[in-house]
Scaffold this active site. Structure first.
Site, short mmCIF file in Angstrom:
data_model
loop_
_atom_site.label_atom_id
_atom_site.label_comp_id
_atom_site.label_asym_id
_atom_site.label_seq_id
_atom_site.Cartn_x
_atom_site.Cartn_y
_atom_site.Cartn_z
N GLU A 15 0.21 2.35 -10.84
CA GLU A 15 -1.04 3.44 -10.98
C GLU A 15 -0.63 4.54 -11.51
O GLU A 15 0.35 5.21 -11.32
CB GLU A 15 -1.37 3.54 -9.48
N ARG A 34 12.11 -5.08 -3.27
CA ARG A 34 12.12 -4.10 -4.25
C ARG A 34 13.49 -3.42 -4.34
O ARG A 34 14.30 -3.85 -3.34
CB ARG A 34 11.08 -2.94 -3.77
N LYS A 59 7.71 7.73 -3.69
CA LYS A 59 6.89 8.63 -4.31
C LYS A 59 6.71 9.87 -3.73
O LYS A 59 6.75 11.07 -4.31
CB LYS A 59 5.59 7.96 -4.77
#
Length: 767
Positions: A33, A260, A270
């Site tokens: 994104e 991950r 983030k």
RNA sequence: UCCGGCGUCGUCUAAUGGCAGGACAGAGGAUUUUGAUUCCUCUUACGAAGGUUCGAAUCCUUCCGUCGGAACCA
């Protein structure tokens, strides 16, 4: 060619290609994104997505997953493209934007509405959550708007699109199941109203799809075959498949999840990275201490080293936190091969050579590369070979290389001691001058016979230190970076502020002295400052005023040794808490299960499964009711629970093409000794696949069991002879290889030997 | 607590019922004009308990631990 990686994803893709799924084609995608910068965790996804596609002759799309207008921006798009490219991956023609599909998302949503698979819900978000969604332990209840007719829904949905409603006033929901144990399936929202400007589509839309609705369709539109994502999307997979099936799109992609990447001594979310930037804990997203791709680039990491690192980490489903030391090892490994060597003094200390003439300057030849290392094509002309080092009476050395009172094992300079000046002369310290309580100057004499650093008497065990001619040294700024956090897993303790775990010494700016050639270094040029570390020129530097970032320090055995000698902390005297594993007792057996135990003599565990699993339970009942079944009840239960259940799970099947009688037949073959237990498992697998009776399979495959010692003996002898090394290991005391020897004989007999007889023979012959 | 995932050296990761292997980290040593590099050697692991099997890290059961899921974020 390096050995190609293998992991559960590549195994799956390989199997799919071999089976001709999707015509043998492989299409993956990396779908960020554009609302933030890429970090090393994304690097793993990038390497996996692009790597898998490349290895199987497929392609990988770069797709901007821009379905939320309020967070996204074109500047991020550009940064993402640059970072992916820098890492060495190429999407070719295949750059896509979810926002290009808005009309298609809309059209398919209308179809869902028309088919009664979705409805417009007027419940405000909070109310739906509070009163309808239910909880993890309790089912939810249907929205009162769930029963609206398709026509009504269509009109309202069009109204949503046409801007007739305010944000949050209505939402399009999938009509699935408000009592699903998977919360994601309790009528999730598909399309929401957002009167917001989108950085690409402007104001043409005021409704935007949500991830769970959009992502799977994006994959389908683009012909993605393998949609690889991280584990947190695992429970979203059911919805992913629902949308693909409900919209009836022709192409069906498959989502697979992997773990991950986490790194020790750093944060990756983030949210936290943004906080570091906004609170000015770091200079920006590309601060060399940041785990962003841009940060690593500025720090001097190479894309090759990062790709190597990701390869070494591997791909699995385990939650993992990789030791940052592995990354550091990868970058040292790469940089060692590609960095010219220069000398730079971080903490200058004057060294005067009394025996050297006052105004003389000598030029000494010094290679930039260790023997056997070739400079790469990207190395500047003046750094490819060797340089002339000016040598004079007044030099600079590093304070850390001199000790007035040297500890044991010291190999550097000290009063009365001799060291080699790299590429220079051997010097001996004769005395020391002080100023303000600290050493201000070291006075030495040199041995003219050691010019170039070559020992005149073959003396080998002499320390070597780096140096510069004081008059010729240039001012350079050096930024010494260390780990951003002091703790291995910052933020893991929820009760304290993770920002308190920041390392106050993560950046030390040093006014250092360097060789003349450093003054003109181009930004991003890389060097090894000998005995110190790997450094790269920062864009903040200007001609004549260079700035260098420390990428990574050299390994330092001496520092490790001294740190060990002086323990920093007293050992904690807290006694280990007793590991009292307070065990919850197993749940008591149900009456039904108990009945099976007493009636048929099966084990408690088997009874539990037979009661709990309807398919297996029915099969067991049918089998024991069949002729001769009751006598074999224990064996039947064992096959059912221990073999069949595992097989069914592995192949994800829940119905069987054979009945209880067939099962009895299989068990009988085993009991009669016609086939071994091992063969019995193969026959069972075949029965599941084809539904054929056991006896027919046995006959068709020519299965039989060899149980005679006379027949097996020679084969055992042969195997023992041919595998002398294995036998030697067994005789050496490794009892584990016994099984391997039996396995080898089993293989020789093509699975037909009786393993028990073989085991006895092997034991006897090796005794 | 419900559903789902995951438990292998300190860390990451292999093994497809048959010799628990590799990398990093750590220890020791050799070579060395970088206490670097290179090379050699070594220590260390199947969450627990039962069951199935000639043989289990692998199949079954129970327990324990851990992560994810109840955004009109992705």
């Amino acid at each position: 060619m390096p050995d190609s990686p293998s992991d559960f994803i590549r195994d799956m893709v390989r199997a799919d290609v071999a089976a001709g799924k999707h015509g043998g084609k492989v299409v993956t995608r990396f779908p960020p994104e554009p609302n933030g910068h890429l970090h090393i965790g994304h690097a793993k996804a990038i390497c996996v997505d692009f790597g898998v596609a490349k290895e199987f002759g497929g392609r990988c799309h770069l797709r901007m997953d821009d379905t939320n207008p309020t967070t996204e921006d074109v500047s991020y798009v550009e940064a993402i493209k640059r970072d992916v490219k820098w890492l060495g991956f190429d999407w070719g023609e295949h750059l896509y934007y979810a926002s290009d599909y808005f009309q298609r998302f809309y059209d398919l949503a209308e179809k869902l509405v028309e088919r009664g698979r979705a409805y417009v819900c007027d419940l405000p978000d909070e109310e739906f959550g509070r009163s309808y969604r239910g909880t993890i332990t309790e089912a939810g209840k249907d929205s009162p708007y769930r029963t609206r007719t398709p026509a009504e829904n269509l009109e309202l949905f069009r109204g949503m699109r046409d801007g007739k409603f305010k944000d949050g006033e209505k939402v399009l929901r999938a009509k699935i199941d408000m009592s699903s144990p998977n919360m994601k399936m309790r009528d999730p929202p598909l399309v929401r109203i957002k009167h917001a400007h989108h950085y690409r589509t402007g104001d043409s839309w005021c409704i935007y799809p949500l991830y769970d609705y959009a992502h799977c369709l994006e994959d389908s539109f683009e012909g993605v075959t393998h949609s690889l994502c991280t584990m947190e999307f695992e429970s979203a997979r059911e919805l992913y498949d629902w949308v693909i099936s409900a919209t009836e799109v022709p192409h069906v992609p498959q989502q697979t999840e992997f773990a991950r990447l986490n790194l020790t001594y750093t944060v990756m979310s983030k949210r936290r990275l943004l906080q570091l930037v906004e609170q000015k804990r770091v200079s920006d997203w590309d601060d060399p201490r940041m785990p962003t791709i841009a940060g690593f680039r500025r720090r001097g990491y190479t894309p090759e080293s990062i790709r190597d690192f990701i390869g070494r980490v591997g791909v699995a489903k385990n939650l993992s936190t990789v030791d940052v030391a592995l990354l550091e090892s990868c970058v040292r490994d790469d940089l060692d091969r590609r960095s010219p060597r220069v000398m730079c003094i971080l903490k200058p200390l004057e060294l005067v050579i009394e025996s050297f003439p006052e105004n003389e300057v000598e030029e000494l030849e010094a290679p930039h590369w260790p023997a056997g290392t070739e400079p790469g094509a990207d190395i500047a002309e003046n750094l490819r070979g060797s340089r002339k080092l000016p040598f004079s009476r007044t030099l600079l050395i590093d304070r850390d290389d001199f000790a007035e009172d040297p500890p044991a094992g010291w190999k550097r300079l000290a009063p009365g001691r001799e060291v080699r000046l790299r590429h220079g002369y051997f010097v001996t310290c004769t005395r020391v001058e002080h100023e303000g309580g600290q050493v201000s100057r070291v006075i030495c004499t040199h041995d003219p016979a050691t010019r170039g650093g070559i020992a005149s008497d073959g003396a080998k065990n002499v320390g070597t230190i780096h140096w510069l001619s004081a008059a010729h040294a240039k001012d350079v700024e050096v930024r010494v970076y260390d780990r951003l956090f002091t703790t291995e897993n910052p933020g893991s303790d929820e009760s304290t502020d993770w920002l308190l775990e920041l390392n106050p010494a993560s950046l030390t700016v040093v006014r250092a002295k360097g060789e003349p050639c450093l003054a003109q270094a181009e930004p991003s040029a890389r060097f090894q400052f000998e005995r110190v570390g790997f450094f790269t020129a920062d864009p903040d530097g200007k001609p004549g005023a260079p700035v260098f970032n420390r990428t990574v320090a050299l390994k330092d055995a001496w520092a490790r040794q001294t740190a060990k000698a002086a323990p920093t902390k007293a050992a904690p005297l807290v006694s280990q808490p007793a590991t009292t594993e307070d065990k919850k007792p197993a749940a008591p057996l149900s009456p039904e299960a108990n009945a099976l135990v007493t009636a048929h003599g099966v084990t408690a565990g088997e009874a539990r499964v037979l009661v709990q699993d309807a398919v297996l339970g029915a099969l067991f009942a049918a089998a024991v009711a069949a002729p001769e079944g009751e006598a074999l009840a224990k064996q039947i239960a064992s096959v059912l629970v221990n073999d069949l259940l595992g097989e069914m799970r592995a192949k994800k099947i829940d119905a069987l093409p054979f009945d209880g009688k067939a099962l009895v037949e299989l068990v009988q073959l085993g009991q009669a000794g016609t086939i071994s237990t091992k063969q019995s498992k193969d026959v069972l697998a075949e029965m599941i696949a084809s539904g054929k009776p056991a006896r027919a399979i046995v006959e068709a495959k020519g299965m039989k069991q060899i149980a005679s010692a006379d027949a097996l003996g020679p084969i055992v002898d042969q195997v023992l002879l041919a595998n002398a090394d294995v036998v030697a290991r067994y005789r050496g005391g490794n009892v584990n290889v016994f099984g391997a020897i039996v396995g080898l004989v089993m293989k020789q007999t093509k699975g037909q030997g009786n393993p028990k007889v073989i085991a006895d023979l092997v034991k006897e012959k090796l005794a």
